[in-house]
Design a protein around this motif. Structure first.
Motif, PDB file in Angstrom:
ATOM      1  N   MET A 504       0.823  -1.214   0.000  1.00 48.69           N
ATOM      2  CA  MET A 504       0.000   0.000   0.000  1.00 48.69           C
ATOM      3  C   MET A 504       0.856   1.263   0.000  1.00 48.69           C
ATOM      4  N   HIS A 509      -0.812  -2.068  -6.485  1.00 47.19           N
ATOM      5  CA  HIS A 509      -2.195  -2.507  -6.298  1.00 47.19           C
ATOM      6  C   HIS A 509      -2.350  -4.011  -6.498  1.00 47.19           C
ATOM      7  N   VAL A 512      -1.422  -5.806  -3.340  1.00 49.38           N
ATOM      8  CA  VAL A 512      -2.385  -5.590  -2.271  1.00 49.38           C
ATOM      9  C   VAL A 512      -3.642  -6.425  -2.506  1.00 49.38           C
ATOM     10  N   ARG A 524     -12.100  -5.081   3.712  1.00 50.70           N
ATOM     11  CA  ARG A 524     -10.911  -4.293   3.357  1.00 50.70           C
ATOM     12  C   ARG A 524     -10.736  -4.233   1.840  1.00 50.70           C
ATOM     13  N   LYS A 527     -13.173  -1.690   0.542  1.00 53.22           N
ATOM     14  CA  LYS A 527     -12.658  -0.350   0.880  1.00 53.22           C
ATOM     15  C   LYS A 527     -11.480   0.039  -0.009  1.00 53.22           C
ATOM     16  N   TYR A 528     -10.631  -0.932  -0.333  1.00 54.18           N
ATOM     17  CA  TYR A 528      -9.446  -0.614  -1.149  1.00 54.18           C
ATOM     18  C   TYR A 528      -9.812  -0.497  -2.630  1.00 54.18           C
ATOM     19  N   LYS A 531      -9.554   2.817  -4.388  1.00 56.23           N
ATOM     20  CA  LYS A 531      -8.222   3.366  -4.675  1.00 56.23           C
ATOM     21  C   LYS A 531      -7.615   2.775  -5.940  1.00 56.23           C
TER      22      LYS A 531
END
Length: 555
Positions: A504, A509, A512, A524, A527-528, A531
């Motif tokens: 992160m 990406h 992650v 999570r 939520k990610y 981004k």
């Protein structure tokens, strides 16, 4: 026509002539007439009671009075006020006319107001000017007070003026000379001052050998006052000074006393006494290190003080200051054989000196080979030319140089990185970090994989090394490695949370998303997802995982 006195002037003329024509001293005091005591008819005694030989003569007196008599009694021409020239002649029997320019005391008329008296010439007649005035007008013509008396001719006036000017000049010169010469009082004062200074100098010389108490002398040294160590002549006094200086813990005082003892004592006694006092010895050794004398002498004095270790390190420091490689190598060998090889207390340092000698010798050989290869244009120097030589570099820098230009050479080669690691006993981490940096800078990823691959006891190759992969990733990021190489070594981080946090931070990406799917953390991942840029492979992978109903999540 004769000049006839009138009134008071006539009476005054008569009295004056009677006085002047009198040949006897009767009825006159010695102070009443200046000229009588020096006249030719005088009885040989002067005005001051002296002999005639000590008094002025009559002619000299007349000259001093300004009458201008000649030595040969020749006629003198006088120019009267009417422009006519008359002659004046004095004989032995004749008496000159009374001069009118004498002071009042000389004429005997002190306190009496002067009156104008008709002047007669030397022959007893009235001057031509008065005669002309009497014949023309029948009466006396009054004379202005601004003109001198016609009884003296112009030659006499000029002579008196010259005499007065010369006298004034001589008086000024004499006054100047007299001012330059000290007076008796001044001479006496100077002599008294000289005597006082001599007594003070003798007192100072005597007090030079009068010793003060030791504590007072040390205090004077510390406070910067005037002091003298010369009175302390015995060994006991000097040792007392040194002990007091050490007790005050003042470096300047200690060094001052030590240098005084060094100058006034024999070397054997000096070194024996200083060796017994470690604080004084330390101060003296610190002073020796600041000197620019010969290193042999300084090392010898340190050895005599029992500081063989300090002397050996001093000689080693001096040897390393030689900027010529071959010269430094010879100096190091000499220092090692004389100071380190035979010393039991310096065995560890002796091993380091041996490694230093070996390293410098290796650098000399590597430099000779590589310099020739670069001049011939052989690889890798053709593609990556050297910017400097390898002389006087550290072990790690030399290892990096060999990893950069000689990676993969056999261990027996003088420039082999493995040979340097083995000879200088470098740890695996020291070798690995240095080798990785050189391979990453050259973008040799295959060599990097070789370094990070190890085999287990079964002989299976795995990506595992002595350093953490987080550190490998940091080196890759610092050297601007491509993203594929960074992602590859990010995935090799064993701890998942550490891998996710570092990915992160680096905005990798794909790493992650894969890590969150691996731990099955749906919240999570959602939520990610915001981004992750849309349309990228990472975004499509997240969407596919979310639509898969068979995938089991933890939350």
């Amino acid at each position: 026509m004769a000049f006839s006195p009138i009134g008071d002037d006539a009476d005054d003329e008569k009295v004056t002539d009677d006085y002047w024509n009198t040949s006897s001293r009767t009825g006159r005091t010695k102070a009443s007439n200046f000229f009588d005591d020096f006249s030719p008819e005088n009885d040989g005694r002067g005005l001051f009671g002296g002999d005639k030989s000590k008094a002025l003569s009559f002619k000299e007196t007349m000259k001093a009075a300004g009458l201008g008599l000649d030595e040969d009694e020749e006629d003198q021409d006088t120019i009267d006020w009417d422009g006519k020239k008359t002659s004046v002649k004095f004989t032995a029997n004749s008496k000159p006319s009374r001069p009118t320019n004498l002071p009042a005391s000389a004429r005997g008329t002190v306190g009496v107001a002067p009156k104008r008296v008709p002047q007669h010439s030397a022959s007893g007649t009235v001057s031509a000017r008065n005669q002309a005035g009497s014949m023309g007008n029948g009466s006396e013509q009054p004379r202005s007070n601004n003109y001198p008396s016609p009884a003296f001719d112009r030659g006499s006036i000029d002579q008196r003026s010259t005499h007065s000017t010369n006298s004034s000049s001589a008086s000024i010169e004499e006054a100047i000379k007299r001012d330059n010469k000290p007076t008796l009082a001044e001479i006496s004062k100077l002599q008294a001052e000289v005597q006082a200074l001599r007594r003070k100098l003798k007192s100072v010389e005597r007090s030079r050998w009068a010793s003060l108490p030791v504590a007072d002398t040390i205090t004077r040294i510390i406070t910067g006052e005037t002091y003298s160590l010369e009175p302390y002549r015995s060994l006991q006094d000097k040792l007392s000074l040194l002990n007091a200086a050490v007790g005050y813990h003042d470096g300047n005082a200690i060094l001052t006393v030590v240098m005084f003892m060094r100058r006034t004592l024999s070397k054997t006694v000096f070194f024996d006494e200083i060796r017994k006092r470690p604080i004084a010895a330390n101060q003296y050794i610190a002073f020796l290190r600041t000197q620019h004398g010969k290193s042999e002498n300084i090392a010898s004095e340190m050895g005599q003080l029992g500081r063989r270790e300090d002397a050996a390190l001093w000689r080693y420091k001096q040897a390393t200051e030689n900027t010529i490689p071959h010269g430094q190598l010879m100096n190091l060998k000499e220092v090692h054989s004389l100071w380190f090889d035979k010393s039991s207390t310096l065995s560890t340092e002796g091993e380091h000196i041996k490694e230093h000698i070996s390293l410098l010798n290796r650098q000399l050989q590597i430099e000779a080979i590589d310099d020739k290869a670069q001049r011939e244009g052989r690889p890798p120097f053709k593609d990556y030319p050297r910017k400097t030589n390898v002389y006087f570099k550290s072990v790690i820098t030399t290892l990096f140089y060999c990893c950069y230009y000689h990676f993969g050479e056999p261990e027996v080669s003088v420039s082999s990185p493995l040979g340097i690691r083995q000879h200088h006993k470098l740890t695996e981490k020291q070798y690995l970090f240095t080798a990785m940096l050189s391979r990453i800078m050259l973008r040799r990823w295959q060599d990097l994989d070789t370094l990070l691959t190890s085999k287990n006891w079964r002989g299976k190759a795995t990506m595992k090394c002595a350093v953490k992969f987080e550190q490998v990733v940091e080196i890759l990021v610092q050297q601007n490695a491509p993203h594929d190489a960074i992602d590859r070594y990010l995935k090799l981080i064993e701890d998942t949370e550490s891998r996710i946090a570092l990915a992160m931070k680096l905005e990798r990406h794909s790493v992650v998303v894969d890590a969150l799917i691996q731990v099955r953390d749906r919240q999570r991942l959602l939520k990610y997802q915001s981004k992750v840029p849309g349309g990228t492979p990472e975004a499509r992978r997240v969407e596919d995982v979310m639509r898969n109903s068979t995938f089991k999540w933890k939350n």
